[in-house]
Design a protein around this motif. Sequence first.
Motif, PDB file in Angstrom:
ATOM      1  N   LEU A  54      47.709  41.257  34.198  1.00 25.83           N
ATOM      2  CA  LEU A  54      45.936  40.666  33.673  1.00 25.83           C
ATOM      3  C   LEU A  54      46.145  39.397  32.683  1.00 25.83           C
ATOM      4  N   LYS A  55      46.807  39.104  32.444  1.00 25.29           N
ATOM      5  CA  LYS A  55      47.193  37.723  31.536  1.00 25.29           C
ATOM      6  C   LYS A  55      47.393  37.935  30.062  1.00 25.29           C
ATOM      7  N   ILE A  75      45.071  36.837  41.781  1.00 29.08           N
ATOM      8  CA  ILE A  75      44.091  37.033  40.818  1.00 29.08           C
ATOM      9  C   ILE A  75      44.787  36.301  39.559  1.00 29.08           C
ATOM     10  N   LYS A  76      46.075  35.874  40.242  1.00 30.61           N
ATOM     11  CA  LYS A  76      46.759  34.864  39.838  1.00 30.61           C
ATOM     12  C   LYS A  76      45.806  33.439  38.866  1.00 30.61           C
ATOM     13  N   CYS A  78      42.210  33.116  39.088  1.00 29.48           N
ATOM     14  CA  CYS A  78      41.570  33.565  38.063  1.00 29.48           C
ATOM     15  C   CYS A  78      41.208  32.748  36.803  1.00 29.48           C
ATOM     16  N   MET A  80      39.787  33.152  32.685  1.00 30.64           N
ATOM     17  CA  MET A  80      39.735  34.213  31.715  1.00 30.64           C
ATOM     18  C   MET A  80      38.576  34.692  31.427  1.00 30.64           C
ATOM     19  N   GLU A  82      36.695  35.598  34.526  1.00 27.60           N
ATOM     20  CA  GLU A  82      36.710  36.075  35.252  1.00 27.60           C
ATOM     21  C   GLU A  82      38.042  37.324  35.171  1.00 27.60           C
ATOM     22  N   MET A  83      39.187  37.270  34.362  1.00 30.90           N
ATOM     23  CA  MET A  83      40.333  38.139  34.024  1.00 30.90           C
ATOM     24  C   MET A  83      39.016  39.007  33.310  1.00 30.90           C
ATOM     25  N   ARG A  87      39.708  43.192  33.604  1.00 33.54           N
ATOM     26  CA  ARG A  87      39.895  44.254  32.528  1.00 33.54           C
ATOM     27  C   ARG A  87      38.965  45.263  31.989  1.00 33.54           C
TER      28      ARG A  87
END
Length: 329
Positions: A54-55, A75-76, A78, A80, A82-83, A87
Amino acid sequence: MALLELHDLHTYFKTKRGIVKAVNGVSYQVEAGKTLGVVGESGSGKSVSAMSILKLLDGNGYVDSGEIIFNGKNIKECSMDEMYKIRGNEISVIFQEPMTSLNPVFTIGKQIAESYIVHQHMKKKDALKKAVEMLSAVKIPNPEAVAKQYPHQLSGGMRQRVMIAMALACEPHLLIADEPTTALDVTIQAQILHLMNELKREKGTSILFITHDLGVINEMADDVAVMYCGQVVEMASVDTIFGKNSYSHPYTEGLMTSIPRLDMPAGVRLEAIPGAVPHPLDLPKGCKFAPRCKYCTERCMEEEPELVQVEDNHMIRCFYPEKEARHAK
């Protein structure tokens, strides 16, 4: 079918002393509707591998290489923005200590309602109503009253139930549970685990369950990944890990023999794994577990083993995975 796949993930941290390789080539997957238990001592890279998804890393942390495939998408890559949509909506987290995760100046109801307002664009009145429903779903008595209370007015078990309600509010596909029962007593722990299993069956949510407790893993997981020094050293189904099979990693064996058993004769001392997890900036040359392993050979000290398949759906990072061959040495 795999909902989440990590392929050769490397997560590093920049420090004054150098680059810390907290996660060093980790690969595992979480099947749809199932629970993967990730187990290991503190410092093994369990939480860092999960937070990389989830960074949610500290400022000096970064994913150096590898792939994180969620629902068929890497999703690596993606952004922020998009994250932020992923989340809470598609992937949620339950953290270890609920008191540090809940805001002390907002009521419980308002904090749960925020998930609906942000992710599902509900009106405040409707969101608060849904928050009360979620509190009821996680078996909190008198949810209307609890929704008006503040975190400090609740017990540890109640706060953890609130965290579960918040995590499941938007019905995510994947729930990351980072040692959610560590700070709870055994009775409350059992209730929380039962609740999570019940919600998984009802909603079909996949769970990535991180813990150092093999007893909890046996209760919760379908599959198990054992981690040590930022690497997966063994991966198999929970029945294989806890069953009387012919293969195991010496580290997994050490973890298993350090657990008290009901059939253990009185007066017998539990085995302990000697030493401690090495510092990530001072890792041994060969197998990372070699300095603590009672089966260690010169080859183990010089060469690093690969993660290889020893049986169907059973992988081990060891030159001597057969139990009989090890014990005969």
